[in-house]
Design a protein around this motif. Structure first.
Motif, mmCIF file in Angstrom:
data_model
loop_
_atom_site.group_PDB
_atom_site.id
_atom_site.type_symbol
_atom_site.label_atom_id
_atom_site.label_comp_id
_atom_site.label_asym_id
_atom_site.label_seq_id
_atom_site.Cartn_x
_atom_site.Cartn_y
_atom_site.Cartn_z
ATOM 1 N N GLN A 1 3.516 39.116 -2.498
ATOM 2 C CA GLN A 1 3.487 37.664 -2.593
ATOM 3 C C GLN A 1 4.901 37.073 -2.526
ATOM 4 O O GLN A 1 5.151 36.099 -1.812
ATOM 5 C CB GLN A 1 2.801 37.234 -3.889
ATOM 6 C CG GLN A 1 1.316 37.573 -3.935
ATOM 7 C CD GLN A 1 0.665 37.078 -5.216
ATOM 8 O OE1 GLN A 1 1.349 36.612 -6.132
ATOM 9 N NE2 GLN A 1 -0.663 37.185 -5.278
ATOM 10 N N ILE A 2 5.784 37.676 -3.291
ATOM 11 C CA ILE A 2 7.171 37.196 -3.264
ATOM 12 C C ILE A 2 7.781 37.426 -1.891
ATOM 13 O O ILE A 2 8.527 36.591 -1.368
ATOM 14 C CB ILE A 2 8.006 37.889 -4.359
ATOM 15 C CG1 ILE A 2 7.420 37.584 -5.745
ATOM 16 C CG2 ILE A 2 9.464 37.453 -4.289
ATOM 17 C CD1 ILE A 2 8.129 38.266 -6.881
ATOM 18 N N LYS A 3 7.442 38.574 -1.288
ATOM 19 C CA LYS A 3 7.981 38.894 0.035
ATOM 20 C C LYS A 3 7.532 37.860 1.058
ATOM 21 O O LYS A 3 8.305 37.436 1.920
ATOM 22 C CB LYS A 3 7.522 40.297 0.437
ATOM 23 C CG LYS A 3 8.242 40.877 1.661
ATOM 24 C CD LYS A 3 7.775 42.277 1.924
ATOM 25 C CE LYS A 3 8.574 42.927 3.060
ATOM 26 N NZ LYS A 3 9.937 43.216 2.655
ATOM 27 N N GLU A 4 6.243 37.439 0.939
ATOM 28 C CA GLU A 4 5.731 36.435 1.853
ATOM 29 C C GLU A 4 6.455 35.101 1.664
ATOM 30 O O GLU A 4 6.798 34.399 2.630
ATOM 31 C CB GLU A 4 4.232 36.242 1.619
ATOM 32 C CG GLU A 4 3.580 35.228 2.543
ATOM 33 C CD GLU A 4 3.599 35.646 4.010
ATOM 34 O OE1 GLU A 4 3.524 34.767 4.878
ATOM 35 O OE2 GLU A 4 3.737 36.869 4.271
ATOM 36 N N LYS A 5 6.728 34.761 0.408
ATOM 37 C CA LYS A 5 7.452 33.527 0.123
ATOM 38 C C LYS A 5 8.869 33.583 0.705
ATOM 39 O O LYS A 5 9.345 32.620 1.329
ATOM 40 C CB LYS A 5 7.518 33.302 -1.385
ATOM 41 C CG LYS A 5 8.279 32.055 -1.781
ATOM 42 C CD LYS A 5 8.351 31.916 -3.289
ATOM 43 C CE LYS A 5 9.178 30.693 -3.681
ATOM 44 N NZ LYS A 5 9.304 30.559 -5.162
ATOM 45 N N LEU A 6 9.546 34.732 0.515
ATOM 46 C CA LEU A 6 10.895 34.877 1.060
ATOM 47 C C LEU A 6 10.876 34.851 2.583
ATOM 48 O O LEU A 6 11.796 34.320 3.227
ATOM 49 C CB LEU A 6 11.520 36.182 0.560
ATOM 50 C CG LEU A 6 11.773 36.253 -0.953
ATOM 51 C CD1 LEU A 6 12.243 37.640 -1.339
ATOM 52 C CD2 LEU A 6 12.823 35.216 -1.366
ATOM 53 N N HIS A 7 9.793 35.421 3.156
ATOM 54 C CA HIS A 7 9.633 35.418 4.618
ATOM 55 C C HIS A 7 9.568 33.979 5.139
ATOM 56 O O HIS A 7 10.232 33.608 6.107
ATOM 57 C CB HIS A 7 8.374 36.199 4.985
ATOM 58 C CG HIS A 7 8.044 36.146 6.452
ATOM 59 N ND1 HIS A 7 7.368 35.081 7.029
ATOM 60 C CD2 HIS A 7 8.307 37.025 7.474
ATOM 61 C CE1 HIS A 7 7.231 35.290 8.321
ATOM 62 N NE2 HIS A 7 7.798 36.481 8.616
ATOM 63 N N ALA B 1 13.033 32.191 4.853
ATOM 64 C CA ALA B 1 13.974 32.587 5.897
ATOM 65 C C ALA B 1 13.596 31.982 7.233
ATOM 66 O O ALA B 1 14.460 31.481 7.980
ATOM 67 C CB ALA B 1 14.033 34.114 5.989
ATOM 68 N N LEU B 2 12.284 32.002 7.549
ATOM 69 C CA LEU B 2 11.848 31.451 8.825
ATOM 70 C C LEU B 2 12.057 29.936 8.871
ATOM 71 O O LEU B 2 12.446 29.378 9.909
ATOM 72 C CB LEU B 2 10.369 31.799 9.054
ATOM 73 C CG LEU B 2 9.847 31.582 10.476
ATOM 74 C CD1 LEU B 2 10.658 32.418 11.469
ATOM 75 C CD2 LEU B 2 8.366 31.955 10.573
ATOM 76 N N THR B 3 11.816 29.278 7.723
ATOM 77 C CA THR B 3 12.047 27.831 7.663
ATOM 78 C C THR B 3 13.528 27.496 7.897
ATOM 79 O O THR B 3 13.859 26.528 8.588
ATOM 80 C CB THR B 3 11.609 27.287 6.296
ATOM 81 O OG1 THR B 3 10.218 27.587 6.098
ATOM 82 C CG2 THR B 3 11.826 25.790 6.216
ATOM 83 N N LEU C 1 17.406 37.019 4.020
ATOM 84 C CA LEU C 1 16.924 38.200 4.738
ATOM 85 C C LEU C 1 17.094 39.463 3.900
ATOM 86 O O LEU C 1 16.216 40.353 3.903
ATOM 87 C CB LEU C 1 17.674 38.325 6.063
ATOM 88 C CG LEU C 1 17.371 37.236 7.110
ATOM 89 C CD1 LEU C 1 18.244 37.429 8.340
ATOM 90 C CD2 LEU C 1 15.894 37.270 7.504
ATOM 91 N N GLN C 2 18.217 39.552 3.167
ATOM 92 C CA GLN C 2 18.405 40.716 2.294
ATOM 93 C C GLN C 2 17.345 40.765 1.204
ATOM 94 O O GLN C 2 16.749 41.831 0.944
ATOM 95 C CB GLN C 2 19.804 40.658 1.670
ATOM 96 C CG GLN C 2 20.944 40.992 2.605
ATOM 97 C CD GLN C 2 22.289 40.902 1.921
ATOM 98 O OE1 GLN C 2 22.375 40.516 0.761
ATOM 99 N NE2 GLN C 2 23.353 41.246 2.639
ATOM 100 N N ASN C 3 17.128 39.611 0.579
ATOM 101 C CA ASN C 3 16.109 39.580 -0.477
ATOM 102 C C ASN C 3 14.723 39.912 0.075
ATOM 103 O O ASN C 3 13.935 40.628 -0.564
ATOM 104 C CB ASN C 3 16.097 38.197 -1.135
ATOM 105 C CG ASN C 3 17.389 37.909 -1.860
ATOM 106 O OD1 ASN C 3 18.128 38.826 -2.217
ATOM 107 N ND2 ASN C 3 17.685 36.634 -2.078
ATOM 108 N N TRP C 4 14.429 39.404 1.264
ATOM 109 C CA TRP C 4 13.124 39.699 1.886
ATOM 110 C C TRP C 4 12.981 41.190 2.199
ATOM 111 O O TRP C 4 11.920 41.794 1.981
ATOM 112 C CB TRP C 4 12.975 38.858 3.148
ATOM 113 C CG TRP C 4 11.775 39.228 3.970
ATOM 114 C CD1 TRP C 4 10.491 38.838 3.776
ATOM 115 C CD2 TRP C 4 11.767 40.096 5.112
ATOM 116 N NE1 TRP C 4 9.663 39.398 4.712
ATOM 117 C CE2 TRP C 4 10.430 40.185 5.553
ATOM 118 C CE3 TRP C 4 12.738 40.802 5.787
ATOM 119 C CZ2 TRP C 4 10.066 40.954 6.652
ATOM 120 C CZ3 TRP C 4 12.378 41.558 6.876
ATOM 121 C CH2 TRP C 4 11.050 41.633 7.305
ATOM 122 N N ALA C 5 14.064 41.770 2.705
ATOM 123 C CA ALA C 5 13.987 43.186 3.108
ATOM 124 C C ALA C 5 13.841 44.106 1.906
ATOM 125 O O ALA C 5 13.207 45.175 2.010
ATOM 126 C CB ALA C 5 15.226 43.555 3.916
#
Length: 944
Positions: free
Chosen positions: A644-650, A653-655, A634-638
């Protein structure tokens, strides 16, 4: 050679004259005296043995000729007749009660050997087990000496013509022994002695002119000539093991010692030797006093005059004279009962009693210490087996003497010999001066070698090494083998570290498995992080785990990748590096990965890799691993800017949220998602937690009207209040929300979720909501209510008619007889036959059908199920009516008290209902209706 004149003289023996036992009157006992004229003597087995006691003039006493005499400790002299003429030689064995004698039974030179068993008796005398002639042939000669081996397998007889006869085998029996001439020569044999060393037996033969040794344990008896000079009669003896069983030969100028194959040391004891014996480590020599007349022609022969003789007792090991005294004409010196007995020609017996060890040492030490003869004092103490405490005190005094003279090297050697007895601090204080550090080092080294050093001694020794800069000695000290460690390892490590000898300290720590010290030096002093990490990887699981917890942060800061790999190994399937791999290796242990999360402080990238590895290879990892991994993602996503990277991190986290690992920590996961404004995660957790109102409120906060409607449609069936909250939400909005209000009202109308008045009141707060918004809702609601009213009126009318009919029936039953006209049984529908049972409700039964199906004699089986339902309803209302406390509580807590009162009023709480099940006799007017049915039932039974 050593001159005895240089030897110290001591008085280690007390001289006394043997006296007769005191009489009954207690008068002083007179000296004990043997009859004069002792020819031969020996000792052993608790007696002094004598042979042929002669008269002073040399004429034989007929009564005493050829007898052997025994003198026990009680001084009661006894004898037996051994020979007819004379006894010439005696040999008493020390380990057996066997006495060997040589004598004559007839005139002429014809000596006989007799072997006596002193434990067996023959007519009161010792048993003679064997008799044989001493001379093997017909050659007449005189026996000069005799010796018998203690194992009873050898006996040697020496003759004046230079020959030696050896008897081999059991000397006590004729059948088991063999006699042969062992040695022939030209000089008289003056001495024989057997020497047993292991399985090897030697015989020493000494004549007046030479010395030889024979090996009797080898066939053909090889011999070796040891020397070309000999000695007189009785001037040879065999020493004890303290002098290595050496053969002693006493000449007039020197005393020589011999091994079977060579000559040993010699001692310059001058004077004509008459008798030589060995006793308890002492050499006993009887010699003529140098002030008397010169020696006779045959050296060592008995003195025929009353010359003075000197008895000297020598300690050859320590080189001193233990005793010296002058006697008159000594016959022999015998050893028995722990003392020496000196027999003189006048028949007296003098006893030399050795002083006890403590008395001897005190006497000699006083003199030796006063003359600083410490070495002699030490040797003397050792030879007398002084205890270690006494020896230590001598060493201490010797060391003090050398120290005061300035001989520090010699002093420290003496102090070293006191280790274990003398307090080390006594020595250490003397050598603390820097100039004497070498001596102190030597002492401390020996203290450690004897495993008597404490931690302070180890510290001091290592400091000595470091001050001397003696690296070689230091390495030699610390690099001893495992079994030779004589110091406190931990103390040594501390001192070496403090002195800057890190490599030595590390060596000690690794060798002796002081893991904490090894890592502390590597990390804090040498700063070799790679080596420290490698070392941890070799440790057993428990120690590797504890050290990673202690030093993990330091290692992670300097070698993050390698440290992360080691932690992965430690938390999955740990095996120490270098351990043998194979089918026999036990399953590796696993550490708790959650406990190592603090190690990754300020190393989020390595922490993420570690946590992801743990979740992949170990699905049952602790919950803290998943919680921390979620927080990291979540920190990395925020903070990620790239879409693109943000979507991957999203998605990651959701997975992770959908993995099912957060059911038990729902609140924690929800807080993490809310902190990082992770919308999809928040909504997913709300849904999983069935927090439908929170989902709707979330959309309300974000003014997502369509989402609000969707939430109500999805979850409204599970939580109906969602529609009410949605209506209130839209009612408070000033925007034009007519479309959404209409949709909500339609659902509220279909589900009848709210009263119309409440709907109107709710929408009254919205300034944009006009009457046209709820027109259709109100019209439909009024129409439904109108239809409901019509239905209720019709039902009321029906109930009134039914009530009127029932009242008429009751009245009819009260006033008119009841005629039962049923022709069929209400149960089996067969024609009704007597006996029959009739009920006022109009049902009739065969008696047998009634009895088979009826549960009660007073109730109609057909009407009973419906009647029970009514009665149950009445009882339920009765129970609810009595819940006074519950009513009061609801009335106080409710916002609409009128509705509560109306609800309880409808239950009949305020009505008084009395159920009459059975009336007492005597109330005729009131019991007509209740008794009518009972009478009919009885009548019916009678008629049957």
């Amino acid at each position: 050679m050593a001159a005895y004149l240089q030897w110290r003289r001591f008085v280690f023996f007390d001289r006394e004259t043997v006296r007769e036992p005191s009489g009954p009157d207690g008068a002083g006992a007179k000296p004990f005296a043997l009859p004069p004229g002792i020819a031969v003597c020996d000792s052993g087995r608790g007696s002094l043995v004598f042979g042929d006691i002669l008269c002073g003039a040399g004429r034989c006493l007929a009564a005493r000729r050829g007898q052997i005499w025994f003198l026990p400790r009680s001084l009661q002299l006894s004898s037996f007749q051994a020979y007819k003429l004379r006894v010439t030689h005696l040999y008493q064995l020390k380990q057996h009660s066997i006495l060997v004698s040589i004598g004559e039974d007839e005139e002429g030179i014809n000596p006989l050997v007799k072997v006596w068993n002193l434990e067996k008796r023959d007519g009161g005398n010792p048993l003679c087990t064997r008799i044989f002639p001493a001379i093997p042939g017909n050659k007449p000669t005189v026996v000069s000496c005799l010796s018998v081996h203690e194992n009873l397998n050898f006996m040697a007889i020496g003759f004046a013509d230079g020959s030696v006869v050896l008897t081999k085998g059991d000397i006590t029996r004729d059948r088991h022994s063999k006699t042969q001439i062992l040695h022939e020569g030209s000089y008289p044999v003056t001495g024989l002695a057997f020497r047993q060393s292991g399985k090897t037996t030697h015989l020493f033969v000494v004549t007046t002119e030479n010395i030889q040794s024979y090996m009797l344990s080898v066939k053909d008896y090889p011999h070796l000539e040891l020397d070309t000079h000999g000695c007189g009669l009785r001037c040879s003896s065999l020493s004890d093991p303290s002098q290595d069983l050496q053969f002693i030969v006493a000449g007039n100028e020197c005393v020589y010692l011999y091994q079977p194959d060579e000559r040993g040391p010699c001692f310059a004891f001058e004077g004509q030797k008459l008798i030589v014996h060995w006793y308890r480590g002492y050499l006993i020599i009887v010699s003529k006093d140098r002030k008397t007349s010169p020696k006779s022609e045959f050296a060592g022969n008995e003195a025929q005059n009353s010359d003075k003789q000197v008895l000297n007792i020598y300690d050859l090991c320590n080189k001193f004279i233990a005793y010296s005294s002058i006697f008159d004409d000594i016959v022999d010196v015998l050893a028995e009962w722990g003392s020496l007995y000196v027999l003189t020609r006048d028949g007296k017996i003098h006893v030399l009693q050795e002083k006890d060890t403590q008395t001897k040492l005190e006497a000699c030490q006083f003199m030796l210490f006063r003359k600083n003869l410490f070495e002699m004092a030490i040797n003397l103490a050792k030879s007398h087996h002084l205890d270690s405490d006494g020896l230590s005190e001598i060493f201490r005094q010797y060391g003090d003497h050398l120290y005061n003279k300035g001989n520090h090297d010699g002093a420290i050697q003496q102090y070293i010999r006191t280790i274990g007895k003398l307090e080390p601090s006594y020595v250490i204080r003397k050598f603390l001066d820097a100039q004497r550090i070498h001596n102190l080092t030597a002492y401390l080294q020996m203290l450690h070698l004897q495993s008597l050093a404490n931690a302070d001694h180890t510290t001091l020794l290592l400091n000595c090494y470091t001050k001397l800069k003696d690296s070689s000695k230091l390495e030699e000290f610390i690099k001893t083998s495992e079994s030779e460690v004589h110091f406190d390892v931990e103390t040594a490590i501390k001192v070496l570290r403090q002195a800057g000898y890190y490599s030595h300290a590390v060596y000690l720590a690794e060798k002796h498995e002081h893991h904490e010290w090894y890592l502390k030096i590597q990390l804090e002093d040498i700063k070799n992080y790679q080596e420290a990490l490698r070392y941890i990887g070799k440790l057993p699981f428990e120690q590797a785990e504890s050290n990673m917890k202690r030093y993990g942060k330091i290692l992670m800061h300097h070698v993050p990748n390698e440290t992360t790999e080691l932690l992965k190994n430690l938390c999955t399937d740990y095996h120490p590096s270098g351990a043998n791999e194979g089918p026999g290796i036990l399953e590796g242990k696993k550490a708790n990965s959650e406990e190592f999360i603090p190690v990754f402080a300020n190393n989020s990238r390595e922490l993420k890799a570690f946590l992801e590895h743990m979740t992949e290879v170990q699905a049952d990892s602790p919950q803290g691993v998943y919680d921390t991994l979620l927080e990291l993602r979540l920190q990395n996503w925020a903070h990620e800017q790239d879409e693109q990277i943000k979507e991957k991190l999203h998605n990651e986290a959701l997975t992770l949220l959908k993995s099912g690992r957060f059911k038990t920590v729902f609140d924690k996961a929800l807080v993490l998602c809310q902190m990082h404004n992770f919308k999809d995660g928040v909504l997913y957790l709300y849904e999983q937690g069935k927090l439908f109102q929170q989902i709707m409120h979330y959309h309300m906060q974000n003014e997502q009207y369509k989402k609000v409607i969707e939430v109500c449609e999805l979850y409204g069936d599970q939580e109906a209040c969602l529609w009410e909250q949605a209506l209130g939400y839209f009612a408070r909005k000033e925007e034009n929300c007519k479309e959404y209000i209409a949709a909500v009202l339609k659902h509220i109308e279909n589900k009848n979720l709210m009263p119309p008045l409440l709907v109107v009141q709710t929408l009254a707060h919205n300034s944009t909501a006009t009457l046209s918004v709820i027109k259709d809702y109100l019209v439909n609601k009024l129409q439904k209510q109108s239809r409901q009213i019509e239905q209720d009126e019709q039902r009321i009318q029906k109930y009134r008619e039914e009530t009127t009919r029932i009242r008429l029936e009751i009245e009819e039953l009260k006033s008119s007889p009841k005629i039962f006209q049923k022709t069929k049984c209400s149960i089996c529908t067969s024609a009704l036959e007597l006996p029959s049972v009739h009920f006022l409700c109009g049902h009739s039964f065969h008696q047998h059908c009634f009895e088979s199906y009826s549960e009660s004699d007073s109730e109609c089986p057909t009407c009973m199920p419906e009647n029970r339902k009514v009665m149950d309803m009445i009882r339920a209302q009765e129970q609810k009516r009595d819940l006074h406390d519950q009513f009061q509580h609801q009335l106080k807590c409710s916002n609409d008290g009128f509705s509560v009162v109306a609800d309880y009023f409808g239950r009949g709480v305020f009505n008084k209902l009395t159920l009459i099940t059975d009336l007492p006799t005597g109330k005729t007017a009131a019991t007509i209706e209740a008794g009518l049915q009972r009478e009919l039932l009885i009548h019916t039974k009678r008629s049957t």
